[in-house]
Write a protein that holds these residues in place. Structure first.
Motif, PDB file in Angstrom:
ATOM      1  N   ASP A 129     -76.899   4.153   9.192  1.00 43.84           N
ATOM      2  CA  ASP A 129     -77.546   3.381   8.117  1.00 43.84           C
ATOM      3  C   ASP A 129     -76.590   3.161   6.949  1.00 43.84           C
ATOM      4  O   ASP A 129     -76.608   2.101   6.301  1.00 43.84           O
ATOM      5  CB  ASP A 129     -78.826   4.081   7.643  1.00 43.84           C
ATOM      6  CG  ASP A 129     -78.600   5.539   7.264  1.00 43.84           C
ATOM      7  OD1 ASP A 129     -77.741   6.185   7.873  1.00 43.84           O
ATOM      8  OD2 ASP A 129     -79.287   6.024   6.352  1.00 43.84           O
ATOM      9  N   ILE A 130     -75.714   4.132   6.681  1.00 38.68           N
ATOM     10  CA  ILE A 130     -74.737   3.988   5.602  1.00 38.68           C
ATOM     11  C   ILE A 130     -73.746   2.876   5.934  1.00 38.68           C
ATOM     12  O   ILE A 130     -73.379   2.081   5.062  1.00 38.68           O
ATOM     13  CB  ILE A 130     -73.989   5.312   5.377  1.00 38.68           C
ATOM     14  CG1 ILE A 130     -74.967   6.401   4.916  1.00 38.68           C
ATOM     15  CG2 ILE A 130     -72.870   5.149   4.350  1.00 38.68           C
ATOM     16  CD1 ILE A 130     -74.359   7.782   4.817  1.00 38.68           C
TER      17      ILE A 130
ATOM     18  N   SER B 235     -81.565  11.718  10.660  1.00 35.49           N
ATOM     19  CA  SER B 235     -81.590  12.383   9.351  1.00 35.49           C
ATOM     20  C   SER B 235     -80.873  13.720   9.502  1.00 35.49           C
ATOM     21  O   SER B 235     -80.599  14.163  10.609  1.00 35.49           O
ATOM     22  CB  SER B 235     -83.027  12.613   8.869  1.00 35.49           C
ATOM     23  OG  SER B 235     -83.707  13.503   9.727  1.00 35.49           O
TER      24      SER B 235
ATOM     25  N   ARG C 170     -81.094   1.657   3.449  1.00 33.85           N
ATOM     26  CA  ARG C 170     -81.734   2.942   3.168  1.00 33.85           C
ATOM     27  C   ARG C 170     -83.105   2.980   3.837  1.00 33.85           C
ATOM     28  O   ARG C 170     -84.089   2.490   3.294  1.00 33.85           O
ATOM     29  CB  ARG C 170     -81.889   3.138   1.658  1.00 33.85           C
ATOM     30  CG  ARG C 170     -80.560   3.284   0.925  1.00 33.85           C
ATOM     31  CD  ARG C 170     -80.791   3.585  -0.545  1.00 33.85           C
ATOM     32  NE  ARG C 170     -79.525   3.786  -1.262  1.00 33.85           N
ATOM     33  CZ  ARG C 170     -79.449   4.093  -2.546  1.00 33.85           C
ATOM     34  NH1 ARG C 170     -80.572   4.237  -3.266  1.00 33.85           N
ATOM     35  NH2 ARG C 170     -78.262   4.262  -3.112  1.00 33.85           N
TER      36      ARG C 170
ATOM     37  N   GLN D 187     -69.741  -1.498   3.142  1.00 30.21           N
ATOM     38  CA  GLN D 187     -70.917  -1.166   3.951  1.00 30.21           C
ATOM     39  C   GLN D 187     -71.416  -2.378   4.736  1.00 30.21           C
ATOM     40  O   GLN D 187     -72.607  -2.670   4.796  1.00 30.21           O
ATOM     41  CB  GLN D 187     -72.041  -0.592   3.069  1.00 30.21           C
ATOM     42  CG  GLN D 187     -71.678   0.744   2.445  1.00 30.21           C
ATOM     43  CD  GLN D 187     -72.784   1.319   1.610  1.00 30.21           C
ATOM     44  OE1 GLN D 187     -73.114   0.796   0.548  1.00 30.21           O
ATOM     45  NE2 GLN D 187     -73.387   2.410   2.080  1.00 30.21           N
TER      46      GLN D 187
ATOM     47  N   THR E 269     -87.172   8.307   9.141  1.00 26.56           N
ATOM     48  CA  THR E 269     -86.112   8.641  10.088  1.00 26.56           C
ATOM     49  C   THR E 269     -86.700   9.333  11.312  1.00 26.56           C
ATOM     50  O   THR E 269     -87.915   9.501  11.437  1.00 26.56           O
ATOM     51  CB  THR E 269     -85.080   9.579   9.437  1.00 26.56           C
ATOM     52  OG1 THR E 269     -85.706  10.855   9.191  1.00 26.56           O
ATOM     53  CG2 THR E 269     -84.548   8.992   8.133  1.00 26.56           C
TER      54      THR E 269
END
Length: 275
Positions: free
Chosen positions: A58-59, A96, A64, A230, A68
């Motif tokens: 996700d990063i 997560s 965000r 990103q 999760t």
């Protein structure tokens, strides 16, 4: 009498695990960009963040997620509520931090996961699993359950040694006999082929496996720029050397479909994980 028609797939989705022995070799970068490229080619793609301890897919996308994999385990959310949409329509199952090992989950939780996730398989053509690095239990579970195990390696001796360890453990513990190799941070194609030859020479002497050369991602500063922004490099710098290489890798991967290779008639991916 009315007949209700149910649309069924003629075969399971193509399931590819992308793993490495050493961290920092570009495994997640490859997973993210390969996923985006496959979507551009018209495939319905699910990218699973298999690093259940240190989530980072996700990063890489700059998103965000509200929920999760942990929320699925706890029963707080359904699978549909967890999956998020990324660039071009790629779907992402975010992880997560601090999730327990899949093998250690009690049977009721395992069955809950199985029931939730098996419903997804008919919705996707390709499932990519970005595993954690190393030989932890979750890494091995995700890798061994996939049809194709793609090992990412750099020309560094430590990366070569750790990649060999991953291949050896998967062969001895899970009877995985065929692997695909992607060489990242390669100076050129000749350098990448030397890495492949070195690894296959060692493997041939000590373990009975087949390692296919899938391709290479050249050293490209655009990758660093895309990571900082990103965004997938294939989206931000579509003409860069790395982006061109990813397209070739995707084409090679898709060409394997339909050749009668293992996995196309096997149980669904999530069933194999629980097994």
């Amino acid at each position: 009498m009315a007949v209700t028609q149910t649309k069924r797939r003629t075969r399971n989705p193509l399931v590819i695990s992308i793993t490495s022995g050493k961290g920092g070799v570009g495994k997640t970068t490859l997973s993210v960009n390969m996923g985006v490229q496959l979507v551009e080619r018209g495939r319905r793609v699910l990218l699973i963040d298999g690093d259940l301890g240190l989530a980072n897919v996700d990063i890489m996308f700059g998103i965000r997620p509200m929920f999760t994999f942990q929320h699925l385990l706890s029963g707080e959310r359904s699978i549909e509520e967890i999956i998020v949409k990324g660039p071009g329509g790629i779907r992402i199952l975010p992880a997560s931090s601090g999730i327990t090992e899949v093998a250690d989950l009690n049977p009721d939780v395992q069955m809950h996961i199985l029931n939730q996730l098996e419903t997804l398989e008919s919705n996707f053509d390709v499932i990519l699993i970005d595993t954690a690095a190393g030989i932890g239990s979750n890494v091995l579970h995700f890798a061994a359950a996939a049809q194709y195990v793609t090992v990412v390696v750099t020309p560094e001796p430590t990366s070569l040694a750790d990649s060999y360890a991953v291949i050896k453990v998967l062969r001895e513990r899970y009877n995985v006999q065929r692997f695909q190799l992607v060489v990242t941070n390669a100076e050129n194609e000749r350098s990448a082929l030397r890495v492949y030859q070195t690894l296959t020479d060692v493997a041939d002497n000590f373990i009975d496996v087949v390692i296919d050369y899938l391709g290479a991602i050249p050293r490209d500063m655009n990758i660093t720029s895309a990571i900082k922004a990103q965004r997938p490099v294939i989206e931000m710098f579509p003409s860069s050397p790395a982006s061109v290489a990813v397209r070739k890798l995707a084409e090679t991967m898709l060409s394997k479909r339909g050749r009668g290779l293992p996995g196309e008639s096997e149980p669904l991916f999530w069933s194999r994980i629980i097994e």
